[in-house]
Scaffold this motif. Sequence first.
Motif, PDB file in Angstrom:
ATOM      1  N   LEU A   1       7.351   3.594   1.174  1.00  0.00           N
ATOM      2  CA  LEU A   1       6.314   4.207   1.969  1.00  0.00           C
ATOM      3  C   LEU A   1       7.041   4.592   2.845  1.00  0.00           C
ATOM      4  CD1 LEU A   1       3.352   5.001   3.199  1.00  0.00           C
ATOM      5  CD2 LEU A   1       3.655   2.750   4.556  1.00  0.00           C
ATOM      6  N   ALA A   2       8.026   4.385   4.104  1.00  0.00           N
ATOM      7  CA  ALA A   2       8.563   4.703   4.217  1.00  0.00           C
ATOM      8  C   ALA A   2       9.483   5.838   3.461  1.00  0.00           C
ATOM      9  CB  ALA A   2       9.942   3.933   5.302  1.00  0.00           C
TER      10      ALA A   2
ATOM     11  N   LYS B   1       7.285   8.957   3.480  1.00  0.00           N
ATOM     12  CA  LYS B   1       7.073   9.838   4.797  1.00  0.00           C
ATOM     13  C   LYS B   1       8.334   9.926   5.401  1.00  0.00           C
ATOM     14  CE  LYS B   1       2.572   8.618   4.536  1.00  0.00           C
ATOM     15  NZ  LYS B   1       1.158  10.091   4.298  1.00  0.00           N
ATOM     16  N   VAL B   2       8.757   9.445   5.873  1.00  0.00           N
ATOM     17  CA  VAL B   2       9.913   9.820   7.007  1.00  0.00           C
ATOM     18  C   VAL B   2      10.630  10.881   6.446  1.00  0.00           C
ATOM     19  CG1 VAL B   2      11.301   8.704   8.513  1.00  0.00           C
ATOM     20  CG2 VAL B   2       9.434   7.664   8.309  1.00  0.00           C
TER      21      VAL B   2
ATOM     22  N   ARG C   1      13.028  -3.544   0.616  1.00  0.00           N
ATOM     23  CA  ARG C   1      11.704  -2.196   1.717  1.00  0.00           C
ATOM     24  C   ARG C   1      12.834  -1.807   2.795  1.00  0.00           C
ATOM     25  NH1 ARG C   1       6.380  -3.509   4.549  1.00  0.00           N
ATOM     26  NH2 ARG C   1       7.909  -4.546   5.583  1.00  0.00           N
TER      27      ARG C   1
ATOM     28  N   MET D   1      15.391   2.522   3.286  1.00  0.00           N
ATOM     29  CA  MET D   1      16.017   3.830   4.118  1.00  0.00           C
ATOM     30  C   MET D   1      17.107   4.064   4.586  1.00  0.00           C
ATOM     31  SD  MET D   1      13.188   5.373   5.148  1.00  0.00           S
ATOM     32  CE  MET D   1      13.334   5.942   6.179  1.00  0.00           C
TER      33      MET D   1
END
Lengths: 485, 247
Positions: free
Chosen positions: B105-106, B109-110, B154, B158
Amino acid sequence: MKKYLRWVMLMILGFAAAFTAAATPVHAADDSLQKVKAKGTLVMGTSPDYAPYEFLVNENGKNKVVGIDVEIAKKIAADMGVKLVIKQMDFDSLLVGLQTGKVDMVLSAMTPTAERKQSVDFSTIYYTANQDIIVNKADAKLYKSAESFVGKQVGAQTGSMQADLVKEKMTDSKLLGLTKVTDLILALKSHKVEGVVAEEPVATAYVQNDSQLALIKSGWSLDPEENGQAIGFAKGADALVAQANQSIAEIKKQGLIKSYMKTAGKYMTQNTANTSMFHYWRFFAKGIGYTLLITAVAVVIGVALGTLLALMRLGHVKVLKALAVAYIEFVRGTPLMIQVMFVYFGIGMFIDIPALIAGIIAVALNSGAYVAEIIRGGIESIPAGQTEAARSLGLSQRDTMQSVILPQAIKNIWPALGNEFISLIKESSIVSIIGVTDLIYQLKVVQTATYKGVQPIVVAMVIYFVLTFGLSKLLGHFERKMKHE
Amino acid sequence: MSKPLIQINHLVKKFGDNVVLNDITETINQGDVIVVIGASGGGKSTFLRSLNLLNQPTSGEIEFEGTNLVGLSEKQLDAVREKMGMVFQQFNLFPNMTVLENIKLAPMKVKATSDANATAKAQKLLAQVGLADKADAYPASLSGGQMQRVAIARALAMEPDVMLFDEPTSALDPEMVGEVLKVMQDLAKSGMTMVVVTHEMGFAREVADQVWFMDQGIIAEKGDPEQIFTAPKEARTKDFLSKVLAQ
């Protein structure tokens, strides 16, 4: 909450004040006739549940308003050289329709009472009918005239001259007021009332079409000028009134009412030739279509609006927060029926909104307030750790809400949302008061056309159940899909 | 000489009249593994959550890679937080997404990473934490230890410059503590800068470069694990250690 209270009250009061100021009518020079001629249409408002004056027939799959009043209106329009447009609405809404410019004139077997004359102007009387009393055939021998009903309950249409007559002349009887003649007949058959006062053509039509009913003469001699029917116009529309009076004079002179009655009679036999509910499937189908349309659009707008309001309420901008709270509290605190009338007649004074659109807007705006609270509850039910985890990953507020919080919130609130959608199917029926031809409206139309009171109710009930049950199953399907185990 | 990654200057946090962090000034260097210990209510979690500004300090500065984070807008903070991974006591996995989706997700999205790249990266991280076979499972079907390992993966997705652990094993059944600590130990060996709030004294002793003992809103004593655990100077450190080690 407390610190917003002042804001909320101020906003509501400010809004109300602004609107009242804007809604105060300003009398201008009478250009009523020019206006009608300029637009080329004469809009007649009527409540078509009163055969033989005004009622609906289905021709080639389309509903059409017909009756004595329609023939008269046609004549007036023809004399003016404009096209006649008919707008259907509840009898109670007709005068508001005149005042707010939704219609140019009202022909709905209306008697020009002193109270009505205060808010609208009337033409000369175009027809005066005797008053009769409908009774159950089994009881016909018990009653001879209005005087026989001492100590009994008697029915009449709310706000009608018949209701006034009962109060005035049958002082020893008790009055039950209902909006529709069809409902009064149902009340009669179930002995809630022993007699129903109606004017002769209406009473005759019912008795002819229902073997269980009989007719009693009231025995009243009434002043035709006070008890006849006239056409309603907006206050100050003198030129229109004069124009209509000319046409009425001609109608009287040529004795046209009789031929109008004949025309109406033909339509009535067309309606009653086959009174099976299957024969009227088109009416119900059309009603289902509108009910579903209103509900579907209202659900979509309501959810979008509700989400927006919920986010405003949960956000940190004080003005938006107060605005959302004010909106939600105000909308939840006033009846949907009033909101429907407000959008159609109130807002309608400034922008001409068709009844269907007005109905959808009102229902959607109403639903939005309830959905907002459901969504707010859903968002608040998600643990703070979810937001913290998302934000610690660098997700923006918006992405966090969109990808993490809302999907979980929607799963949690799904049953509550489902409740709201299901009640929307049913509550949307309120739009029938402004003449939107939804299922409830069609139910009344079929009742009027067939002279059958109960069967259309049963049919509508079954249809509503099938609709809501189907939706319930559909929602359950999505609920199972959202389970992550 | 390693260079400072996080510089904390006169950090104060008050909840109403209650002073939780009382003027802390410390430096965290690149590659440091710092384990924060102390009794409950000593301000450990609040301290950790101040580092990525999940808790807004009442006063003071948090300098991360040369930028003072206090006073930054939420938007500016988003850009900082993606470089500071965080692992929570309650895992805080997103229950509406599969393990793989949680991790992807991150980055998607980011960082606007492509689905394919994010998936590849996620699968690599899952293998690293020993959960390659759980990619398509939903969190509800995992054990606590598995969930916490997914949460670590998770955060790592990043590619953060520092990892913050907020009592990562406190909510676990005892038999699952080991598998999570193992992953953390491997991470420390790989050179990741880590700040770990924990009650696992064994982990502190083995893995930490420095142990900070927090009490009443300050770092009451700090030193290398050997010194803290065998020769604490402060009376309250001794007192705390005697209580936890006796168990």
